[in-house]
Design an enzyme around this catalytic site. Structure first.
Site, PDB file in Angstrom:
ATOM      1  N   SER A 264       3.736   5.796  -1.928  1.00 38.00           N
ATOM      2  CA  SER A 264       3.689   4.348  -1.650  1.00 38.00           C
ATOM      3  C   SER A 264       5.074   3.710  -1.656  1.00 38.00           C
ATOM      4  CB  SER A 264       2.782   3.638  -2.664  1.00 38.00           C
ATOM      5  OG  SER A 264       2.417   2.351  -2.202  1.00 38.00           O
TER       6      SER A 264
ATOM      7  N   TYR B 234      -8.858  12.589  -0.286  1.00 38.53           N
ATOM      8  CA  TYR B 234      -8.359  11.698   0.757  1.00 38.53           C
ATOM      9  C   TYR B 234      -9.349  11.585   1.917  1.00 38.53           C
ATOM     10  CZ  TYR B 234      -3.681  11.517  -1.384  1.00 38.53           C
ATOM     11  OH  TYR B 234      -2.620  11.304  -2.231  1.00 38.53           O
TER      12      TYR B 234
END
Length: 300
Positions: A211, A54
Site C-alpha cells: 500500500s 486475494y
C-alpha cells in the site's frame, strides 16, 4: 531492474515487486494477463506477490490460468504468497467472522491450495499474512520445516508482524525469516518509529512495502493530512521533474532498511512509472518535508 538478496541466505528478488491482490478487478482475459506478466518480466520485475485470500480466493487461480498458457515463464519469476486468514466467503458459508489460523493443518492446506491454483510445484517465499494471537511458534516452525523438506516452499517470512512477534518466530527457526511485509506510505509509516524497520535493518533483512500509495487516499481524501501531503508532494515532484506517485515510491525506497515496494496497479504504464521512480534520490530535507506534511508538525 536491480536484483537484491533480501536476507542473509535468503532469495534474490527484484527490487520492485508486482502485486496481484487486485487481479480479479482488472477484468483481463487469460491472454491479457499473460501479456501483462511478460511485460513486467521484460522490465526486470520478476517477483510477484500473492495471498491465498486475494480476490476472494480467485487471484491465484487467475494468475495460474495465464501462466498455464506459457509455463516456461515460471522459471523467470519468484512467487511470494501468504496464508493464515480464514476469510468469510461464499466458498466457506459456515464461517461467521474473519479470523486467523497458524495451525499446521491450515498452513499446509493453504500452501497446497496455492500451489494448485497457481499451477506450480513450489513457492519461492511463503509469508504468515497476519499475526495470530493463538500462534504456537514451535508448531509454525515445525510446519515450515516440513514444507521446506517436501520441496513446497523455499523460504519463509511474515507480514504485518511487530518486532517482538518477528523475534519470537525467528527464535524457533534455524533458517532466517527473509522479510516482513508491512504497510509503508506517507500517510502511515508507523513502522519507521515502532522498531519494526529498526529490527529489519539490524538483521539485514529487507522488508516489503504494501500500500505504498495508501490505496489512493493521498490523491483523493479531503483530510487535512492528505491535503498537506498533496501540496508538499507536488512541490517536490516539480523539484525532481517527477510525478506524485514517483515521489511517494522514492519516499518509501529512501528508508535505510531498503524496502521492496509492491506495485498494485494492473496498468503497465503505472508499473513502468514506479520502476523509473527507483532511480529518484530524495534528499534528507525533502524526505523530512514529507514527514512534516504527514504529521502536521515539525520534528522535535
Amino acid at each position: 531492474m536491480e536484483r537484491v538478496v533480501i536476507a542473509p541466505n535468503g532469495p534474490e528478488l527484484s527490487a520492485l515487486v508486482q502485486g496481484y491482490w487486485r487481479l480479479a478487478e482488472w477484468n483481463m482475459s487469460a491472454q491479457e494477463r499473460l501479456t501483462f506478466i511478460k511485460q513486467h518480466l521484460d522490465m526486470g520485475i520478476t517477483t510477484v506477490d500473492h495471498a491465498d485470500i486475494y480476490g476472494d480466493y480467485r487471484c491465484e487461480t487467475l494468475f495460474g490460468e495465464a501462466l498455464k498458457l506459457e509455463p516456461s515463464l515460471r522459471d523467470k519469476m519468484e512467487i511470494v504468497s501468504k496464508c493464515d486468514i480464514h476469510l468469510v466467503s461464499k466458498t466457506a458459508p459456515e464461517r461467521k467472522i474473519n479470523h486467523y489460523d497458524t495451525s499446521e493443518s491450515h498452513i499446509t492446506q493453504s500452501v497446497n491450495n496455492s500451489l494448485s491454483r497457481l499451477g506450480v510445484e513450489s513457492l519461492d517465499v511463503l509469508l504468515i499474512h497476519r499475526p495470530d494471537c493463538l500462534m504456537d511458534a514451535d508448531e509454525v516452525a515445525e510446519t515450515f520445516e516440513k514444507l521446506h523438506l517436501a520441496g513446497k516452499v523455499k523460504h519463509f517470512g511474515v507480514s504485518n508482524f511487530t518486532p517482538s512477534q518477528f523475534s519470537l518466530l525467528q527464535s524457533r527457526l534455524d533458517k532466517p525469516l527473509v522479510t516482513n511485509q508491512v504497510e509503508i506510505n506517507p500517510i502511515n509509516f508507523d513502522v519507521a518509529h515502532d522498531g519494526t524497520l529498526d529490527l529489519m535493518q539490524q538483521l539485514r533483512v529487507r522488508p516489503m512495502a504494501w500500500s505504498c500509495l495508501a490505496g489512493g487516499e493521498i490523491f483523493h481524501s479531503d483530510s487535512e493530512q492528505a491535503v498537506r501531503l498533496r501540496e508538499t508532494l507536488s512541490e517536490i515532484a516539480q523539484e525532481l521533474d517527477a510525478t506524485l506517485e514517483q515521489v511517494i515510491y522514492a519516499f518509501v525506497h529512501r528508508l535505510p532498511s531498503k524496502p521492496l515496494p509492491i506495485v498494485g496497479s494492473g496498468k503497465i504504464e503505472r508499473v513502468k512509472s514506479a520502476l523509473e521512480a527507483m532511480s529518484l534520490a530524495l534528499s534528507r530535507e525533502q524526505w523530512y518535508r514529507i514527514w512534516v506534511a504527514s504529521k502536521g508538525f515539525g520534528v522535535p
